[in-house]
Each structure stands twice: as structure tokens, then as C-alpha cells.
Design a protein around this motif. Sequence first.
Motif, PDB file in Angstrom:
ATOM      1  N   LEU A 134       1.038  -1.431   0.111  1.00 25.77           N
ATOM      2  CA  LEU A 134      -0.012  -0.021   0.180  1.00 25.77           C
ATOM      3  C   LEU A 134       0.791   1.247   0.158  1.00 25.77           C
ATOM      4  O   LEU A 134       0.443   2.185  -0.683  1.00 25.77           O
ATOM      5  CB  LEU A 134      -0.853  -0.101   1.029  1.00 25.77           C
ATOM      6  N   ILE A 135       1.819   1.409   0.770  1.00 27.73           N
ATOM      7  CA  ILE A 135       2.463   2.470   0.933  1.00 27.73           C
ATOM      8  C   ILE A 135       3.513   2.778  -0.348  1.00 27.73           C
ATOM      9  O   ILE A 135       3.719   3.760  -0.710  1.00 27.73           O
ATOM     10  CB  ILE A 135       3.379   2.514   2.452  1.00 27.73           C
ATOM     11  N   PHE A 136       4.006   1.533  -0.723  1.00 27.42           N
ATOM     12  CA  PHE A 136       4.752   1.762  -1.986  1.00 27.42           C
ATOM     13  C   PHE A 136       4.035   2.373  -3.129  1.00 27.42           C
ATOM     14  O   PHE A 136       4.623   3.210  -3.934  1.00 27.42           O
ATOM     15  CB  PHE A 136       5.173   0.386  -2.380  1.00 27.42           C
ATOM     16  N   ALA A 137       2.804   2.048  -3.281  1.00 27.60           N
ATOM     17  CA  ALA A 137       2.008   2.596  -4.330  1.00 27.60           C
ATOM     18  C   ALA A 137       1.989   4.077  -4.452  1.00 27.60           C
ATOM     19  O   ALA A 137       1.570   4.805  -5.432  1.00 27.60           O
ATOM     20  CB  ALA A 137       0.594   2.071  -4.226  1.00 27.60           C
ATOM     21  N   ALA A 138       2.284   4.564  -3.279  1.00 30.14           N
ATOM     22  CA  ALA A 138       2.352   6.357  -3.319  1.00 30.14           C
ATOM     23  C   ALA A 138       3.340   6.798  -3.997  1.00 30.14           C
ATOM     24  O   ALA A 138       3.262   7.956  -4.438  1.00 30.14           O
ATOM     25  CB  ALA A 138       2.080   6.638  -1.790  1.00 30.14           C
ATOM     26  N   GLY A 139       4.333   5.794  -4.049  1.00 31.09           N
ATOM     27  CA  GLY A 139       5.770   6.597  -4.868  1.00 31.09           C
ATOM     28  C   GLY A 139       5.517   6.863  -6.395  1.00 31.09           C
ATOM     29  O   GLY A 139       5.756   7.781  -6.672  1.00 31.09           O
ATOM     30  N   PRO A 140       4.787   5.768  -7.161  1.00 29.58           N
ATOM     31  CA  PRO A 140       4.811   6.197  -8.638  1.00 29.58           C
ATOM     32  C   PRO A 140       3.628   7.345  -8.586  1.00 29.58           C
ATOM     33  O   PRO A 140       3.923   8.079  -9.684  1.00 29.58           O
ATOM     34  CB  PRO A 140       3.997   4.867  -9.232  1.00 29.58           C
ATOM     35  N   LEU A 141       2.440   7.350  -7.668  1.00 30.06           N
ATOM     36  CA  LEU A 141       1.627   8.606  -7.830  1.00 30.06           C
ATOM     37  C   LEU A 141       2.452   9.819  -7.807  1.00 30.06           C
ATOM     38  O   LEU A 141       2.205  10.598  -8.521  1.00 30.06           O
ATOM     39  CB  LEU A 141       0.721   8.413  -6.604  1.00 30.06           C
ATOM     40  N   ALA A 142       3.407  10.044  -6.985  1.00 30.66           N
ATOM     41  CA  ALA A 142       4.257  11.267  -6.705  1.00 30.66           C
ATOM     42  C   ALA A 142       4.974  11.229  -7.989  1.00 30.66           C
ATOM     43  O   ALA A 142       5.121  12.424  -8.471  1.00 30.66           O
ATOM     44  CB  ALA A 142       5.010  11.235  -5.349  1.00 30.66           C
ATOM     45  N   PHE A 143       5.532  10.356  -8.436  1.00 32.94           N
ATOM     46  CA  PHE A 143       6.568  10.599  -9.478  1.00 32.94           C
ATOM     47  C   PHE A 143       5.840  10.838 -10.723  1.00 32.94           C
ATOM     48  O   PHE A 143       6.314  11.814 -11.583  1.00 32.94           O
ATOM     49  CB  PHE A 143       7.251   9.193  -9.745  1.00 32.94           C
ATOM     50  N   PHE A 144       4.781  10.475 -11.037  1.00 32.93           N
ATOM     51  CA  PHE A 144       4.166  10.995 -12.301  1.00 32.93           C
ATOM     52  C   PHE A 144       3.228  11.815 -12.210  1.00 32.93           C
ATOM     53  O   PHE A 144       2.891  12.584 -13.259  1.00 32.93           O
ATOM     54  CB  PHE A 144       3.207   9.637 -12.778  1.00 32.93           C
ATOM     55  N   MET A 145       2.531  12.325 -10.943  1.00 32.28           N
ATOM     56  CA  MET A 145       1.795  13.305 -10.789  1.00 32.28           C
ATOM     57  C   MET A 145       2.279  14.576 -10.344  1.00 32.28           C
ATOM     58  O   MET A 145       1.528  15.859 -10.617  1.00 32.28           O
ATOM     59  CB  MET A 145       0.465  13.014  -9.942  1.00 32.28           C
ATOM     60  N   VAL A 146       3.619  14.668  -9.495  1.00 27.84           N
ATOM     61  CA  VAL A 146       4.008  15.721  -8.894  1.00 27.84           C
ATOM     62  C   VAL A 146       5.294  16.067  -9.765  1.00 27.84           C
ATOM     63  O   VAL A 146       6.373  15.620  -9.443  1.00 27.84           O
ATOM     64  CB  VAL A 146       4.271  15.449  -7.568  1.00 27.84           C
ATOM     65  N   ARG A 147       5.181  16.753 -10.924  1.00 26.90           N
ATOM     66  CA  ARG A 147       6.310  17.021 -11.677  1.00 26.90           C
ATOM     67  C   ARG A 147       6.888  18.402 -11.338  1.00 26.90           C
ATOM     68  O   ARG A 147       6.317  19.341 -11.874  1.00 26.90           O
ATOM     69  CB  ARG A 147       5.966  16.625 -13.275  1.00 26.90           C
ATOM     70  N   GLY A 148       8.189  18.400 -10.926  1.00 24.41           N
ATOM     71  CA  GLY A 148       8.883  19.872 -10.702  1.00 24.41           C
ATOM     72  C   GLY A 148       8.400  20.867  -9.953  1.00 24.41           C
ATOM     73  O   GLY A 148       8.445  22.132 -10.434  1.00 24.41           O
TER      74      GLY A 148
END
Length: 499
Positions: free
Chosen positions: A479-493
Amino acid sequence: MPNPVSSTVPPSSAAAAPAAHTASAAADSTPHNAKRWWLLAIVALAQLTVVLDGTIVNIALPQAQIALGMSDGDRTWVVTLYSLVFGALLLLGGRIADFWGRKRSFIVGMAGFAIASALGGAAQSTWELIAARGLQGLFAALLAPASLALLTVNFPGGKDRIKAFAVYGAIAGGGAAVGLILGGVLTEYASWRWCLYVNVPIAIVAIAGAIPIIKESKAHGNTKYDVPGAILVALGLGSLVFGFAQAENGWGTWPVLVFLPLGLVLLGLFVFVESRSNHPLLPLRIMADRVRGSAFLTALLSGAALLGALLFLTLYFQIVLQYTPIQSGLASLPMTVTIIIGAGVLSKFLARIGVRIPMTVGPIVGAAGLLWLTGITVEGNYLVEVLPGLILLGAGLSMIFVPLQNVALSGIADHDAGAASAAVTAMQQIGGSIGTALFTALYTAAVSSYLVGTAPTQAAELGALVSGYHSTFLWAAILIFAAGPLAFFMVRGHKDLLS
């Protein structure tokens, strides 16, 4: 469009007004503004009270059950009713804070929470304790969004905002473990009642500080309450929390099959009503932003993983390793210390590196810590099997919680500060309910599977318990790992989120 300055200020001073305003804003944002830091201390104290209350009462429950003659079902309601009322009324509490005044809501919420805590501590029957817990949830739903909204409007940007939210994030991540320690000490050396009474002196200090230091702030303009939205979201969130809480008795039981779908339907109707309302309880623009949406989902996932993992780690300490409540709390302390240290370090560099890197790396590090805990054994070598996992989990959570509030509340107008703050807290609260229910079901299934075809010995029973803990830590890691890709692809720069 006419210039509002030129219509009210003489020509000779009109040009100077923007400069004066800029200078004033700059002065307000300097670290020498002592009142803002006192405000942070007061808000942090209130947030700690709300966060630790969940775990401190859990430690007190066994003694309270004996003292009041509670059944196991009644004991469950002591925990469930608090989270049910808290989760159901959060969004309404946020809007009340916006419209009625954040300082006023903070003081009333803090005072009400203290009174409810005192009533719970003095309870002489089961129903009195359960009713007091519901009253605590009601005032917590007003206090929590008011606290975060006060930070949002008093720390509008810059390095001071990062530091303020770092403190808030550290408390959000470590307060539950503090509750375990404090609950253990109070239960063992005083009484289970002091796990509730302890909120009274904390509230007195917070209120005494809030009255002279905090300035009132509230939304202006459209301050009409969205009554249909308030009813729908309260019933929807309440149904979800109740449905997940009942899942520990089985996912196929009628409360789960009725209340979970009902909650989703009601929340769907809530979104429909909000999209057509001229004065929405939760403006959909708050949730619709891609970057902010990732923060809300991260709050949901991390809240589920943290509360679920802490619950079963505490059970492992006390049931398998036979730790006392105090020893159990102290065994969890390295995670809290790591969160506090990590938050302090990260707050110094966050303006330089931005939010995307820590919000991507944090879930990975936290997941690594939870995966490490899947190596626990019945014999229990704490230094090898537990401590490294707690340190990794604490480091990961600090990287999540420090930037999380910045991202979730970035760009929020003062008019909506309470509503947005309530939405963040609601996601964490629902996440905790989901995590507890989901992990309880997975734990029960793993224990039952382990015992199939096994002789009923004490060693086998302990082995089954540890197998159940392995399952919960594994799924918490996912569950907590799934938050990583969310941030990588949705929080850009998005370094600008911190300005």
C-alpha cells in the motif's frame, strides 16, 4: 476594471501602497515573528492530542474493560464510535472553522475535547465511556481542521511554511507511537482513566496560549452552509468508516455488505450535489487538481499503512514477545525519533530539492522498512528483526509527511483553508479505518491458513500469529509503496508549491 487602490488612496500615496504592502508581507514572513512560532507550538500541541488519543486509549482498553465490565463488542465501540463521528463530521467541521472563525473553532474544539475526555475518564458505566468517546470525535472534527487551517493562513509560503509543516508532519507520523508510550506509563503507574484525563491539562495550556496569541481569521463573502452536502458527506463517510470497522468480523457480514456500498453511493451523490452547488461544502476544485489529488491519495495510503502496521506491531510485542505496555511503547520509539530527526533534516533542504523526490523516495523507503518486519520470528531478536525496519519506516514516513501538507494545501485560498484541511485529515482518517479493517481480515486469513492440519500446540499458535503479522506487514508495504509512483508521475517539478 477600476484600480481599488486609486479609488481609496490619494494619488501621492497610491504608488507607495504596493511597496508598503510588499514590505509588510516580507516582515510577516520573517523568522523573527515570534507569535507565529508560538502559534505553531499551540497547534502542534492540539494535533498531538488528537493523534495520540487513538493509540493511548487502545492501551487503556483492557483495564477499562475489566473495571466497567464491558463485553468485547462494547470494547470495539469505544474505538469505533470515536473514529466514526470524527470521520463523518470532518468536512462539516472544516467549513464551520472557515465561516465561524478558525480561532474560535480551535478554542471551542479544544475545550470540548477536554470536557469529553474528562467525562470519559470519570465514566462509571460502559455507555458513559462510549458516549464520551463519541463526544471526543465530534469536537476533534472541529479541532483538527481548524488547527491545520490556522497553519495554512499564518504560514502562507516560504521556508517558514516548510518548517511549520515539518513539525506538523512529524507529529502526524510519530504521535501514534507517543500515545503507546504515554498510555503504557499512565496505565501501569496511574490508572486507565488518566489516559483520558491527560487531555485536560494539555487543553488548558493550549487554550491559555491561543487566546492572546492567535488572531481570528475567517472566510468572507459567500459563507452560506451547504446543508444537503453536509448531510450526504457525513452519512457517506460515516457509512464507510462503520463498514470498514465491521470488516474484522468478516467481509461477508451484512454490515460490511450494506454500509460500504451505501457509503460509496452517498459520496457519489455528494460529488453530484457539490458540482451544482453555489456554496459547496467541499469545492471540487480542491480535489480536482492533479498534484493536490496525488497528495490526498498519498494521505490515504500512508494513513492505512501506518496505523495498520503499528497496531499489529504492538500485538507482536505484547502477545508474542510478552512485552509490558511500557516496553511495547519504548520498542516503537525509534520510529518516532527517526521521523522527528528526518523531518528536521528534510525541512532544511526541501526548498532546494522540491517535493517530488522525497514524495517518491519516501514510500519506497517506508515499504522497505515494512518488508524488513516480515522477517520477525517467534523468538524475536529485536535489534536484528525489528529495529532496522522501524528506522527505515520512520525515515520513509518523514519524507512523506513533511512535503505532504505543503502539496495538499498549496494554492488554497484563505476562504477554503478549513475545507481543504478537513479533506486532508479525512483522507488519513479513512485510510486508517481501511488499513485496520483490511489488515485484520488478512491477518485472520493467514492465521487460519497456518493452523490448517497443524496440531494445536502453543508453539503452533504463536507461529500462526507471526504468520498473520507477516501478511499484514507485506500488504502494508504494498500500500505505501503505491504512493511512490503516484508522486513520480503526478508531482512534476513542483518547487513552486513551497513558495
